[in-house]
Design a protein around this motif. Structure first.
Motif, PDB file in Angstrom:
ATOM      1  N   SER B 142     -41.835   3.691 -81.512  1.00 56.43           N
ATOM      2  CA  SER B 142     -41.419   2.839 -82.442  1.00 56.43           C
ATOM      3  C   SER B 142     -42.146   2.766 -83.767  1.00 56.43           C
ATOM      4  O   SER B 142     -41.771   2.166 -84.942  1.00 56.43           O
ATOM      5  N   SER B 151     -34.704   3.376 -83.582  1.00 60.86           N
ATOM      6  CA  SER B 151     -35.728   4.284 -82.472  1.00 60.86           C
ATOM      7  C   SER B 151     -35.086   4.331 -81.257  1.00 60.86           C
ATOM      8  O   SER B 151     -35.333   5.246 -80.322  1.00 60.86           O
ATOM      9  N   ARG B 152     -33.931   4.041 -81.131  1.00 52.56           N
ATOM     10  CA  ARG B 152     -33.073   3.826 -79.890  1.00 52.56           C
ATOM     11  C   ARG B 152     -33.666   3.513 -78.540  1.00 52.56           C
ATOM     12  O   ARG B 152     -33.571   3.799 -77.244  1.00 52.56           O
ATOM     13  N   THR B 153     -34.579   2.275 -78.766  1.00 51.83           N
ATOM     14  CA  THR B 153     -35.495   1.796 -77.673  1.00 51.83           C
ATOM     15  C   THR B 153     -35.713   0.385 -78.103  1.00 51.83           C
ATOM     16  O   THR B 153     -35.495  -0.086 -79.097  1.00 51.83           O
ATOM     17  N   LEU B 154     -35.467  -0.414 -76.907  1.00 51.40           N
ATOM     18  CA  LEU B 154     -35.959  -1.934 -76.979  1.00 51.40           C
ATOM     19  C   LEU B 154     -37.223  -2.100 -76.272  1.00 51.40           C
ATOM     20  O   LEU B 154     -37.382  -1.560 -75.122  1.00 51.40           O
ATOM     21  N   SER B 155     -37.923  -3.173 -76.661  1.00 49.03           N
ATOM     22  CA  SER B 155     -38.923  -3.945 -75.650  1.00 49.03           C
ATOM     23  C   SER B 155     -39.418  -5.351 -76.089  1.00 49.03           C
ATOM     24  O   SER B 155     -39.412  -5.698 -77.042  1.00 49.03           O
ATOM     25  N   SER B 156     -39.646  -5.696 -74.771  1.00 45.18           N
ATOM     26  CA  SER B 156     -40.166  -7.181 -74.805  1.00 45.18           C
ATOM     27  C   SER B 156     -41.611  -7.347 -74.385  1.00 45.18           C
ATOM     28  O   SER B 156     -42.291  -8.370 -74.426  1.00 45.18           O
ATOM     29  N   LYS B 157     -42.280  -5.965 -74.348  1.00 45.94           N
ATOM     30  CA  LYS B 157     -43.731  -6.041 -74.086  1.00 45.94           C
ATOM     31  C   LYS B 157     -44.581  -5.711 -75.200  1.00 45.94           C
ATOM     32  O   LYS B 157     -44.156  -5.319 -76.212  1.00 45.94           O
ATOM     33  N   GLY B 176     -33.741   2.006 -73.130  1.00 48.34           N
ATOM     34  CA  GLY B 176     -32.713   2.272 -74.122  1.00 48.34           C
ATOM     35  C   GLY B 176     -32.214   1.404 -75.263  1.00 48.34           C
ATOM     36  O   GLY B 176     -32.145   0.188 -74.785  1.00 48.34           O
ATOM     37  N   GLY B 177     -32.052   1.954 -76.403  1.00 54.33           N
ATOM     38  CA  GLY B 177     -31.761   1.034 -77.555  1.00 54.33           C
ATOM     39  C   GLY B 177     -30.332   1.421 -77.970  1.00 54.33           C
ATOM     40  O   GLY B 177     -29.439   1.976 -77.077  1.00 54.33           O
ATOM     41  N   GLY B 178     -30.228   1.071 -79.096  1.00 58.10           N
ATOM     42  CA  GLY B 178     -28.841   1.329 -79.892  1.00 58.10           C
ATOM     43  C   GLY B 178     -28.745   2.947 -80.008  1.00 58.10           C
ATOM     44  O   GLY B 178     -29.388   3.692 -80.498  1.00 58.10           O
TER      45      GLY B 178
END
Lengths: 426, 198
Positions: B142, B151-157, B176-178
């Protein structure tokens, strides 16, 4: 095999934002700083040479603003985005990458009055010549194409009358002409319409409106769809030729399908300077977290208000594409099936004076020059936002002298209707 | 395998496991992508080997240039091909003579050669085409988001704190993200057009 693609509501909350690695802060911190220290001279040089990802100065990048940028890029389905100080700044920066003095672009006649002014006056003074076309007559775009045309510009839902543009038909003209289609998606937001899915190459927004949503922060953004080949015919030298200010880097070769967003940042924003405040970026991205909820409510309320107005004996006409008898209703059902947005106009049988009286008698609707606030707003475009246009241009852009514009908020619709009723009867 | 798109786990596993990377076409000119991708990967701890027969006797960031893949003289995990598509087949011919074979052959952004990929995969070598390892590393860590890139990624960590001025480690946990479906469609169409005219 492919990763699951999250839904719109999930992206609205999460895209771009993750816990801060050093403090664990879950909300995005406001990096209210002008500058960022370098690790060493080599790190500084590689940042200045666009060879590393990182922060130098908030006029170019800022970690709070970057969260907003990734979020809007993800919601629009674009490869990258650049946030700037206002919607007008977004248009200035985007066009500066595409046009040289003497070039032309084609724009819809039905635009926000401020865009008509910017294109007619400021842009002309740079030698960027606008050629107008009629979104209700798609062949007029085709007829306007010349060998100097560098872009086509439309609004997805046009301000002020809320008419819907046939994006796919204009995209086909742009493809044939070999130029990018730029869509101002301010009034729709990606919740209602995703122009990139319909052939847009660049999307611009005034973040000030529904994306921020609370009427507290100015902002604008440019989204790169990653769909246009800037190097195929030498028409876009900013992207295809070596850049002298970066030691000969070619932007499309180096940055691939997000080169346009990078050009807007490292050339446009760097040199023109309309940077967004990190604090505004924070407020706007907080607003976006509830975009799907707000936008649905805005649209549902607008439809209820439009239906009520169209049955009122003092109302001459209601221009809302969400109504089944509207000339744009078929386009609205195709492009904006969840709702036709919250901005529309209507005219009163009593003409100009009745419009002025209505505005002054309303008690919940605020009389001001903005749209896309949680609060319901009202304005008389002919005397305000569109006042600098001549009468013919006013009428052509949907802002005739008898027209009142509403931006319907997220209050209880019964209260909005009651306010309109007392004002119409006053 | 389908080379129109790659899932994040495939790319992340490659970038997390390879250590020694030979870059064919590494450039000594510091404005060329084949210079600064080399530098970026070296700064992230990869054992980088520059391959360029015209530069033998010189060094790139203190790593001596080597004339060809066959002259490296030690096992390599990945070959990063920084040459245009018409040179790919002859490089693949050389890769397939190496003993041991590399685990991965990576072709840069804009380079795609399905026939070469099929030969490499038949020999058990993983293939990535039309991607840049710097962009993919920046995307999956990211770090690239600093430039407003999706970045086409998501994270809550909370990600591990990395070293050397990087933003986040590659070992961040994400889903996976947008999506960038429109850009992906254009890339596929361009590849198809290239193959049809070839």
């Amino acid at each position: 095999m492919n990763d699951r693609i999250p839904g719109f509501g999930t992206l609205a909350v999460h895209a771009g934002a993750q816990p801060d690695p050093t403090t664990g802060a879950r909300a995005t911190p406001i990096y209210q700083t002008t500058s960022f220290v370098f690790n060493d001279a080599d790190h500084a040089a590689s940042l200045f040479g666009l060879q590393s990802f990182g922060n130098i100065y908030t006029r170019i990048t800022n970690p709070t603003t970057a969260v907003l940028e990734e979020r809007v890029a993800a919601l629009e389905g674009g490869t990258a985005a650049l946030a700037v100080a206002s919607g007008h700044a977004a248009q200035l920066v985007a066009f500066q990458q595409l046009l040289q003095p003497g070039d032309e672009f084609i724009a819809s006649r039905k635009l926000y009055g401020g865009s008509i002014n910017q294109f007619s006056h400021a842009f002309r003074s740079f030698g960027w010549n606008v050629v107008w076309a009629d979104p209700d007559d798609i062949p007029s775009f085709e007829r306007a194409v010349t060998n100097k045309t560098k872009a086509i510009f439309i609004e997805s839902i046009a301000n002020p009358a809320g008419s819907i543009t046939d994006i796919e038909a204009v995209a086909a003209v742009a493809r044939k002409a070999g130029v990018p289609l730029i869509v101002d998606n301010t009034l729709a937001t990606p919740y209602l319409i995703k122009p990139i899915d319909h052939g847009a190459d660049i999307v611009v927004h005034s973040l000030t409106k529904f994306l921020g949503g609370h009427g507290n922060s100015l902002g604008g953004i440019i989204v790169d769809a990653g769909t246009f080949d800037w190097s195929k015919d030498g028409k876009y030298p900013v992207l295809s030729e070596p850049r002298p200010e970066y030691h000969g880097i070619k932007l499309q070769e180096t940055f691939g399908n997000f080169a346009f967003a990078i050009a807007c940042r490292v050339l446009g924003l760097r040199d023109l300077g309309p940077a967004l405040s990190p604090f505004n970026a924070f407020l706007i991205q907080t607003g976006i977290e509830t975009l799907p909820l707000r936008m649905q409510r805005h649209s549902d309320n607008a439809k209820a208000v439009a239906e009520w107005l169209s049955a009122h004996p003092k109302v001459a006409a209601v221009n809302y594409s969400g109504l089944s008898d509207n000339r744009y209703h078929a386009l609205a059902r195709k492009y904006a099936p969840k709702g036709a947005g919250a901005v529309f106009t209507f005219s009163l049988k009593g003409g100009y004076d009745a419009g002025v009286n209505l505005v002054s008698n309303l008690k919940l609707f605020s009389h001001l020059a903005n749209v896309g606030d949680t609060r319901s707003l009202v304005i008389h475009p002919a005397s305000t936002t569109h006042s600098q246009l001549d009468d013919e241009a006013k009428t052509r852009s949907g802002a005739g002298p008898d027209v009142v514009r509403l931006s319907v908020g997220i209050e209880d619709k019964e209260d909005l209707i009651a306010d309109l009723e007392q004002a119409l009867n006053a | 395998m389908n080379h129109d798109s790659y899932n994040d786990a495939y790319i992340r596993e490659i970038l997390n496991t390879v250590k020694t990377v030979a870059m064919v076409g590494a450039s000594p000119q510091n404005v060329r992508p084949s210079y600064f991708v080399f530098k970026y990967l070296a700064e992230r701890g990869y054992d980088m080997i520059p391959i360029n027969p015209g530069q033998v006797g010189k060094s790139l960031l203190n790593k001596p240039f080597v004339a060809s893949l066959q002259e490296i003289g030690r096992p390599i995990d990945m070959v990063d091909i920084f040459r245009s598509a018409e040179h790919v087949m002859s490089i693949v011919d050389i890769i397939l003579t190496l003993n041991p074979l590399p685990k991965v052959a990576w072709m840069q952004l804009g380079v795609r050669h399905d026939e070469a990929a099929a030969r490499l995969e038949a020999a058990g070598i993983k293939v990535v085409m039309n991607r840049c390892p710097k962009i993919e590393y920046g995307r999956l860590s990211s770090e690239i988001q600093w430039m407003g890139v999706n970045s086409r990624t998501l994270s809550s960590k909370r990600a591990p704190i990395p070293t050397q001025g990087m933003r986040l480690s590659l070992n961040r946990s994400s889903v996976g993200g947008g999506s960038t479906a429109a850009a992906d469609r254009v890339a596929q169409q361009n590849n198809k057009d290239k193959n049809d005219t070839a």
